[in-house]
Scaffold this active site. Structure first.
Site, mmCIF file in Angstrom:
data_model
loop_
_atom_site.group_PDB
_atom_site.id
_atom_site.type_symbol
_atom_site.label_atom_id
_atom_site.label_comp_id
_atom_site.label_asym_id
_atom_site.label_seq_id
_atom_site.Cartn_x
_atom_site.Cartn_y
_atom_site.Cartn_z
ATOM 1 C CG ASP A 45 -2.125 -0.727 1.168
ATOM 2 O OD1 ASP A 45 -2.665 -0.804 0.062
ATOM 3 O OD2 ASP A 45 -2.588 -1.245 2.198
HETATM 4 C C1 GLC Z 1 -1.624 -4.123 5.310
HETATM 5 C C2 GLC Z 1 -2.831 -4.158 4.426
HETATM 6 C C3 GLC Z 1 -2.580 -4.982 3.208
HETATM 7 C C4 GLC Z 1 -1.314 -4.586 2.541
HETATM 8 C C5 GLC Z 1 -0.146 -4.550 3.498
HETATM 9 C C6 GLC Z 1 1.105 -3.993 2.880
HETATM 10 O O1 GLC Z 1 -1.414 -5.365 5.884
HETATM 11 O O2 GLC Z 1 -3.953 -4.673 5.105
HETATM 12 O O3 GLC Z 1 -3.643 -4.869 2.314
HETATM 13 O O4 GLC Z 1 -1.060 -5.475 1.491
HETATM 14 O O5 GLC Z 1 -0.482 -3.747 4.606
HETATM 15 O O6 GLC Z 1 1.025 -2.641 2.609
HETATM 16 C C1 GLC Z 2 -1.619 -0.485 4.950
HETATM 17 C C2 GLC Z 2 -0.224 -0.342 5.449
HETATM 18 C C3 GLC Z 2 -0.003 0.904 6.184
HETATM 19 C C4 GLC Z 2 -0.534 2.091 5.424
HETATM 20 C C5 GLC Z 2 -1.969 1.890 5.033
HETATM 21 C C6 GLC Z 2 -2.446 3.004 4.175
HETATM 22 O O1 GLC Z 2 -2.461 -0.887 5.958
HETATM 23 O O2 GLC Z 2 0.174 -1.443 6.235
HETATM 24 O O3 GLC Z 2 1.373 1.063 6.446
HETATM 25 O O4 GLC Z 2 -0.388 3.245 6.172
HETATM 26 O O5 GLC Z 2 -2.119 0.685 4.354
HETATM 27 O O6 GLC Z 2 -3.801 2.985 4.017
#
Ligand code: GLC
Ligand code: GLC
Length: 827
Positions: free
Chosen positions: A484
């Site tokens: 993300d």
């Molecule tokens: C969080 C989110 C997931 C994403 C991951 C890496 O675990 O829930 O959707 O792939 O962060 O950013």
């Molecule tokens: C996911 C990630 C986090 C980020 C978020 C953004 O959950 O793990 O680090 O801030 O997405 O929406």
């Protein structure tokens, strides 16, 4: 250092000190009513939706961190204490908390009085039941005051925590006998209420928070408890709570057992009130209370719950030479997968229950971990998810569980999303053999009139990737891929802009994201997931379409080798300038974990040794004693072209934290490549049962995975390397649960459901003599005996089914309900 131990026979984690390095929680409930409960009885309850139907109040990010819960207070001649130590924090003579499968038992003892509280949410029951057993273990008679406590939330947890000008004037309760009813807004637009009962007469009660606690006191010093007497207060317009007060006398050796019910009731509008038009209709509540009126009924309900879990956990059971592996596979990892299925990412001690809905990618990946336990519900979930997809294969990134509609605040254009649907549908078919899911009519964008068979959803998912390629023939990165925080089109320099949804004017004309930035991670996920789609087409006799899809996969592999092989590992991406990300050429962030595992499992460049080179690079650059970091070196400054990733200090989260979710992809890949020892090394670095020994460093629960662990770079840019290295965060609700379940059970132990049967191809530590497993699969039970006389990691030399040799390593599905013996010799 440990703070407890595993009781594998009872399937419990036994916590021996209330002062764990972080609140260690458990979940109660599997259907509609859920509670979170910490080892000191903190936490809260909700019905279906943690935001819209919050039953009890909880204040996140509190000081101390875990304040608020269901508490029993005892005033024993001026000594005030709780069985769970907190919130009063009187030192106890004995303390123990047992977190089990859907229930928790907390026992405290002080001055010869023992109090054991058991909490669970029964099956098909919208409430938490609590049994308190008080025993006088001293040689003198005892007389003491007991108080229960719960604080009501005014239903909508978000409104409850910010709309005080209204909320301080809305609270309403009723009291009848020993039952305290919470009915805020019931008179007008709500048709639900909650209640808290006890199965005995009481000597008083409080329902007004300030009367019970006192304006200048905290949960640790409720003034009613200090006074040893309730006020019979009535919350009218003010903060409603529920507290029962009872005077208890116990002779030496005598016990008293009380059963409490914290319940939730919905009423049809025309039956909401009694004849007077204002007293609430309590019939349903009284039925619920009657159901658990005695300790015997309580015991029956608990036994039923335990039987439910035994059944779920009986589908896969292993007996390996390593107890820690056994307890992860047989108990805790499977349990966590189910909790993650039930809660998605909504409510934990890190997820506030008022945030995001269900993730398209998250929920699809969750399926991989629990599909063998409850395939029917997996199917339902897959269909719900696919119903939010757009007709062109793109996806709403999230949807709301109550409405099941896509969430337009977050929108779409996450480049990896569609591929996870191919994996989840395949996993369902492989488990069940139920190909009919492909014929299910599934809406697009929740529009039933636009429904098409599920197979169509797989087509558009696959071609959504193929139709959105960049200059190197690699998939466009769009707003983000699995990570993300890699936002290659965002270029944000203004606080508060969401990295995932902000559209930079630069790319507005191009549809919101760069047509240059490409994701190698999505490319490798495509070559990993895509072959499942090809298999499905072949099975359906669609050979031409299968060949066409296969050609796309082959082309992608070629493009990856040509443009995304960095010499010793695979690149991460091309940014919007067309520059490499995750390359030796980069100043920071030279190697990333995400593309490597899928590339190895897709055998990209295998003939040139790319798999072994990549595994070596991972071991050298990413591995630490606490797991594999996500990237290396960590980013030490803000790279506007990369987005959110470089906003985290190095060593945390996506910036070189140990993201346990994609550690599993490397574990799978190492196992796939025959490196069982390497796979097991990475597995044991992060598996909770193994981190138990270092609980003081790891801090979060030693029985479940957290999303991330502080990496080796944590603190490095402020000269404090090491302070937080190894510290776990974000426990419980994470795709880590599913992927590590896949890694250990399907790749290391090698028991993998496939389209045509159960594949058995372990990749284990060479030191193992073998292991045994029991697996229920498509109606039959397989008793599997793996022997490893030559002490290798991987390679099936021979296999027999009920004594008869089988070609290859797939046991054809037997579906005869019988028990079959499978013997596998490695060599
Ligand atoms: C969080 C989110 C997931 C994403 C991951 C890496 O675990 O829930 O959707 O792939 O962060 O950013
Ligand atoms: C996911 C990630 C986090 C980020 C978020 C953004 O959950 O793990 O680090 O801030 O997405 O929406």
């Amino acid at each position: 250092m440990k703070f407890g131990h595993f009781d594998d026979v009872k399937k419990e984690y036994v916590i021996s000190s209330p002062k764990t390095p972080y609140p260690w929680i458990n979940y109660l409930g599997t259907q509609a009513f859920f509670s979170l409960i910490s080892n000191t009885a903190g936490g809260y309850s909700f019905y279906k939706d943690a935001r819209l139907r919050r039953i009890t109040r909880y204040r996140y990010n509190n000081v101390p961190i875990d304040m608020g819960g269901r508490y029993f207070y005892i005033n024993d001649n001026g000594t005030i204490w709780n069985p769970g130590w907190s919130p009063v924090k009187t030192e106890l003579d004995e303390y123990e908390c047992r977190h089990g499968m859907g229930y928790t038992v907390i026992r405290g003892k002080k001055n010869g009085l023992s109090a054991e509280a058991t909490f669970f949410v029964p099956q098909d029951f919208d409430g938490e039941v609590q049994q308190l057993v008080l025993t006088n273990e001293s040689s003198e008679a005892k007389e003491f005051a007991l108080f229960s406590f719960a604080e009501w939330c005014l239903w909508d947890a978000q409104d409850d925590s910010n709309n005080f000008q209204r909320n301080f004037s809305t609270g309403r309760v009723e009291v009848k006998g020993s039952v305290i009813y919470h009915k805020t807004e019931y008179r007008d637009r709500r048709n639900h209420y909650a209640f808290y009962s006890v199965n005995d007469e009481i000597d008083g009660y409080d329902t007004d928070r300030d009367s019970f606690i006192g304006l200048y006191n905290g949960f640790d010093k409720p003034q009613a408890v200090e006074a040893g007497k309730a006020n019979d207060s009535f919350a009218d317009g003010w903060a409603p709570i529920a507290s029962h007060y009872k005077k208890i006398s116990l002779a030496p050796g005598e016990s008293k057992t009380l059963v409490f019910v914290l319940g939730y009731v919905e009423m049809p509008v025309d039956q909401k009130f009694e004849a007077d038009g204002k007293t609430i209709n309590k019939v349903k509540a009284e039925e619920m209370i009657a159901k658990f009126a005695t300790p015997e009924k309580f015991a029956e309900g608990l036994a039923e719950l335990k039987a439910y879990w035994d059944k779920l956990l009986g589908i896969l059971n292993v007996d390996t030479p390593d107890d820690k592996v056994n307890r992860m596979v047989n108990i805790w990892n499977q349990y966590q997968c189910m909790v993650t299925f039930n809660l998605s990412r909504s409510a934990s001690y890190f997820e506030s229950g008022i945030g995001r809905g269900m993730g398209f990618r998250d929920s699809n990946q969750d399926i991989l971990g629990f599909v063998h336990q409850i395939p029917d519900r997996a199917k339902e979930r897959v269909i719900d998810i696919a119903s939010t997809q757009f007709p062109d294969g793109g996806c709403y990134h999230q949807y709301q569980p109550l409405t099941k509609k896509g969430n337009s605040d977050i929108g779409g254009d996450f480049s990896d999303d569609p591929l996870w649907l191919i994996l989840s549908v395949s996993a369902y078919i492989k488990e069940t053999g139920d190909w009919s899911i492909l014929d299910e009519m599934v809406p697009y964008d929740n529009d039933v009139s636009a429904a098409k068979p599920m197979l169509d959803h797989l087509d558009v998912s696959f071609y959504h990737i193929v139709n959105n390629l960049g200059p190197h023939g690699l998939p466009l990165a769009m707003r983000a891929d699995w990570n993300d925080c890699i936002n290659l089109s965002c270029y944000s320099d203004t606080p508060g802009e969401s990295f995932q949804t902000y559209t930079n004017p630069k790319f507005e004309a191009e549809g919101g994201y760069s047509k240059v930035a490409e994701s190698v991670m999505v490319a490798t996920l495509f070559t990993y997931a895509g072959p499942n789609y090809v298999e499905i087409l072949k099975h359906l006799g669609k050979d031409e379409e299968a060949a066409k899809a296969q050609a796309e996969i082959d082309k992608m592999k070629k493009n990856i080798m040509e443009s995304a092989w960095d010499g010793d590992w695979f690149l991460r991406a091309y940014d919007a300038n067309g520059d490499k990300m995750g390359s030796k050429e980069c100043e920071e962030g030279q190697i990333f974990i995400e593309p490597q595992g899928f590339a190895i499992m897709s055998e990209i460049g295998k003939d040139q040794g790319c798999d072994m080179k990549t595994l070596a690079a991972i071991d050298e650059r990413l591995n630490t004693k606490y797991g594999l970091v996500l990237n290396n070196p960590a980013f030490t400054k803000y790279y506007i072209q990369y987005g959110e990733i470089s906003t985290y200090p190095g060593g945390y989260k996506e910036n070189a934290g140990i993201f346990t979710h994609n550690n599993a992809w490397i574990i799978c890949a190492a196992a796939y490549a025959g490196q069982g020892d390497q796979a097991f090394k990475y597995y044991s670095e992060i598996a909770p049962a193994f981190t138990e020994e270092t609980s003081d460093i790891h801090k979060t629960e030693p029985y479940v995975y957290g999303q991330m662990i502080g990496g080796k770079d944590a603190g490095s840019d402020i000269g404090r390397t090491g302070d937080n290295f190894g510290q776990g965060k974000n426990s419980w609700l994470t795709g880590t649960a599913a992927w590590n379940m896949v890694a250990i059970s399907q790749y290391i132990l090698g028991i993998m459901a496939d389209f045509d049967g159960l594949k058995i191809d372990p990749s284990i530590p060479s030191s193992w003599d073998g292991f045994k497993a029991k697996r229920q699969y498509r109606g039959a039970t397989y008793e599997i005996d793996i022997k490893n006389p030559d002490h290798i990691c991987k390679g099936v030399k021979s296999m027999t089914l009920d004594g008869v040799p089988v070609e290859g390593c797939v046991v054809p599905a037997a579906a005869d309900g019988g028990v079959h013996k499978v013997e596998v010799i490695l060599g």
